[in-house]
Design an enzyme around this catalytic site. Structure first.
Site, PDB file in Angstrom:
ATOM      1  N   SER A 230     -55.506 -46.617 -15.976  1.00 45.59           N
ATOM      2  CA  SER A 230     -54.116 -46.912 -15.665  1.00 45.59           C
ATOM      3  C   SER A 230     -53.556 -47.948 -16.632  1.00 45.59           C
ATOM      4  O   SER A 230     -53.521 -47.700 -17.831  1.00 45.59           O
ATOM      5  CB  SER A 230     -53.995 -47.350 -14.207  1.00 45.59           C
ATOM      6  OG  SER A 230     -52.658 -47.280 -13.778  1.00 45.59           O
ATOM      7  N   GLU A 358     -52.226 -37.229 -10.137  1.00 50.30           N
ATOM      8  CA  GLU A 358     -51.989 -38.655 -10.389  1.00 50.30           C
ATOM      9  C   GLU A 358     -50.887 -39.235  -9.508  1.00 50.30           C
ATOM     10  O   GLU A 358     -50.963 -40.383  -9.057  1.00 50.30           O
ATOM     11  CB  GLU A 358     -51.577 -38.856 -11.861  1.00 50.30           C
ATOM     12  CG  GLU A 358     -52.612 -38.486 -12.886  1.00 50.30           C
ATOM     13  CD  GLU A 358     -53.591 -39.610 -13.155  1.00 50.30           C
ATOM     14  OE1 GLU A 358     -53.534 -40.644 -12.451  1.00 50.30           O
ATOM     15  OE2 GLU A 358     -54.426 -39.457 -14.058  1.00 50.30           O
ATOM     16  N   HIS A 475     -54.615 -40.560  -8.408  1.00 51.88           N
ATOM     17  CA  HIS A 475     -54.693 -41.597  -9.427  1.00 51.88           C
ATOM     18  C   HIS A 475     -55.813 -42.568  -9.081  1.00 51.88           C
ATOM     19  O   HIS A 475     -55.972 -42.971  -7.931  1.00 51.88           O
ATOM     20  CB  HIS A 475     -53.352 -42.338  -9.493  1.00 51.88           C
ATOM     21  CG  HIS A 475     -53.300 -43.409 -10.540  1.00 51.88           C
ATOM     22  ND1 HIS A 475     -53.303 -43.127 -11.886  1.00 51.88           N
ATOM     23  CD2 HIS A 475     -53.242 -44.760 -10.440  1.00 51.88           C
ATOM     24  CE1 HIS A 475     -53.233 -44.258 -12.563  1.00 51.88           C
ATOM     25  NE2 HIS A 475     -53.206 -45.263 -11.705  1.00 51.88           N
TER      26      HIS A 475
END
Length: 575
Positions: A230, A358, A475
């Site tokens: 991320s 995600e 995610h």
């Protein structure tokens, strides 16, 4: 993005589970050396003692935690680039728990602020255990440096989150690092008083520390792989294009994040606007910048972080007010040109990819709450430009109308799926496609792409708003396969362990050779992508297989007149 993983550190539920997990982690992963000895390392900066841990496979490894790599960034050093740590005279206790940087986690709706400004520390884990092994330069190991996520607003590199128990079953050395967050790490006045990117410069200083000292722990400074998830993945990509990071690492892995994601790249004018607002919220002068920064240095760090609520227009939107910036051309600048321009640095082998869903990072919090979902849908025209970072486009209304038509049509189930896709495509997938296409313009090094399509027993959707729903591969779901994330509490399956071991092998292979297929063989072949047109990638499922056209649905976002790729009015008319 977020390092939501500290969710249960601050929740009622965690307090009820703390004793259990501490006991579990001690029994399963920590050990004492039967001889009563402890690992000791002599570095150019001084001596460090550590302790022993045990990996998933039963291997004893050495841990050295809470090692300072920079002078505490407090007082006059706040809002400045990090200052290298000085040698220490007494033996450094490398068994302490690393402090976290000052932060509040928006992704779990955390209300309290935690952490301290004196937080520039790193952890080092080595599969070598004796002093002779640790300092035998004839057998130096590849180094993997992990940069945590958290939207540059929260997160940490503590052992309970990013421990070595999985990765160090392989012959690599792991380093995890802290860096400053929020306005303390990413405020910029775009001049010499606060050029910006201090959080990224912290990471860079940690890499310099590693170059100077890692051989003492058994690591090879000439084989360093940076990897992150991320905001950590975006950080990795930023280092790939930073002139001042060149030479500090040799391979790169970006998981679910690149420098082109809209939540990590400041739009024109955004940095100064937010600096002025921060000063206003804290009763500091907004100009000149020298007086602004001097005043902000007098404020309590918790008060600075506490202003973040004032930047939100709806819920926690926009998600990251303080981002990376293109700095003025000053000595030590981390980023002198747009990340969308071809960098003037040598390219390195790159491994990057996504999870298949995600967007549940954002969508679950909306769709799992009836009131919030109704607010989002009824006020979409006002929320979407802020949430998807196009509020400064001259074509706001046209973009909003087109996005609604693209994703939010049909019955309620279809609309909620479309909302998940909308965040997946905008926040992660299309920026990855753009970034890979850009890299192919200037590199002949291999680029390996992946999509994690395996839905494990646990998922980070459990903490993004719905502990029971199945939203696909969310995610951050890669992380549970690389690290022992203890708060994901459902019993894991044998298939989960198999997938985890496969991903660990692929990533450590890449860190060792630049090729995920060797030296440890796998039962399939991961082909590198041939270019931005084909986008060949490895789908990581129960049976990993090669496919083409990674994230092809997300290319829709390339047709919109967003600030970074404005198209002609004719395109808008066609919308």
């Amino acid at each position: 993005m977020p390092n939501w993983f500290r969710l249960f550190d601050y929740s009622i539920m965690w307090r009820s589970l703390t004793c259990y997990f501490v006991f579990l982690s001690l029994v399963t992963y920590c050990s004492s050396d039967v001889s009563g000895e402890i690992p000791v390392v002599r570095t150019p900066l001084g001596e460090v003692t550590g302790y022993y841990m045990t990996t998933r496979g039963g291997r004893q490894v050495s841990a050295f935690t809470s090692i300072p790599y920079a002078v505490p960034p407090v007082g006059d050093l706040r809002f400045k680039a990090p200052v290298p740590v000085k040698p220490w005279e007494e033996t450094l206790d490398g068994t302490k728990v690393m402090p976290v940087c000052v932060q509040r986690n928006p992704y779990i709706r955390q209300e309290g602020i935690v952490g301290q400004e004196d937080c520039l520390y790193l952890n080092i884990y080595s599969p070598k255990t004796t002093e002779n092994e640790l300092q035998d330069e004839r057998k130096l190991l590849p180094v993997m440096v992990f940069i945590h996520g958290g939207g540059w607003m929260c997160g940490d590199a503590t052992t309970d989150m990013y421990g070595p128990q999985f990765l160090l079953d392989k012959d690599v050395l792991l380093v995890t690092i802290n860096y400053r967050l929020g306005p303390l790490g990413f405020l910029s006045t775009l001049d010499e008083n606060c050029p910006g990117n201090n959080g990224l410069k912290d990471q860079q200083e940690a890499l310099r520390f590693i170059q100077a000292n890692i051989h003492s722990f058994g690591g090879d400074k000439d084989s360093v792989t940076i990897f992150g998830e991320s905001a950590g993945g975006a950080s990795v990509h930023y280092h790939m294009i930073s002139e001042t990071s060149a030479g500090l690492f040799h391979k790169a892995i970006s998981e679910s994040g690149t420098a082109l994601v809209p939540w990590a790249e400041a739009t024109p004018g955004e940095a100064l606007r937010n600096a002025f607002l921060l000063a206003k919220f804290l009763d500091c002068p907004q100009a000149p910048s020298e007086k602004m920064i001097a005043c902000l240095r007098t404020k309590d760090s918790y008060d600075i972080i506490d202003t973040e609520f004032n930047f939100y227009a709806w819920d926690y939107e926009p998600m990251t007010p303080f981002k990376a910036v293109v700095e003025p051309d000053l000595p030590g600048a981390f980023l002198r040109r747009s990340p969308r321009k071809i960098p003037d640095v040598p390219a390195v082998p790159w491994l990057t990819g996504l999870t298949s869903h995600e967007g549940c990072l954002k969508s679950v919090w909306i769709t799992a709450n009836k009131t919030r979902y109704q607010e989002f849908m009824s006020a979409f025209e006002a929320i979407a430009p802020v949430s998807f970072y196009y509020e400064n486009s001259p074509y706001v209304d046209e973009i909003t109308k087109n996005v609604r038509q693209k994703y939010l049509q049909g019955n309620e189930e279809q609309i909620q799926t479309g909302l998940l896709h909308m965040y997946t495509d905008s926040y992660f997938a299309f920026p990855a496609v753009e970034a890979v296409e850009l890299v192919f313009n200037y590199t002949k090094n291999p680029v390996y792409l992946y999509e994690l399509a395996y839905r494990a027993t646990n998922s980070f959707s459990q903490i993004f708003g719905d502990p029971d729903g199945d939203y696909g591969v969310c995610h951050a779901d890669e992380l549970m396969h690389l690290f022992p994330i203890h708060f994901l509490v459902k019993p894991i399956s044998p298939q989960d362990v198999k997938i985890s071991e496969t991903i660990v092998t692929l990533f450590t292979n890449f860190a060792t050779t630049g090729n995920p297929n060797k030296p440890v063989p796998v039962s399939f072949k991961w082909e590198s992508a041939t270019g931005g047109r084909n986008m060949e990638y490895l789908e990581i499922g129960v049976q990993p297989q090669m496919k083409k056209d990674l994230a092809s649905r997300s290319r829709y976002w390339g047709t919109l007149p967003l600030w970074h790729h404005m198209r002609s009015r004719r395109l808008i008319d066609e919308l």
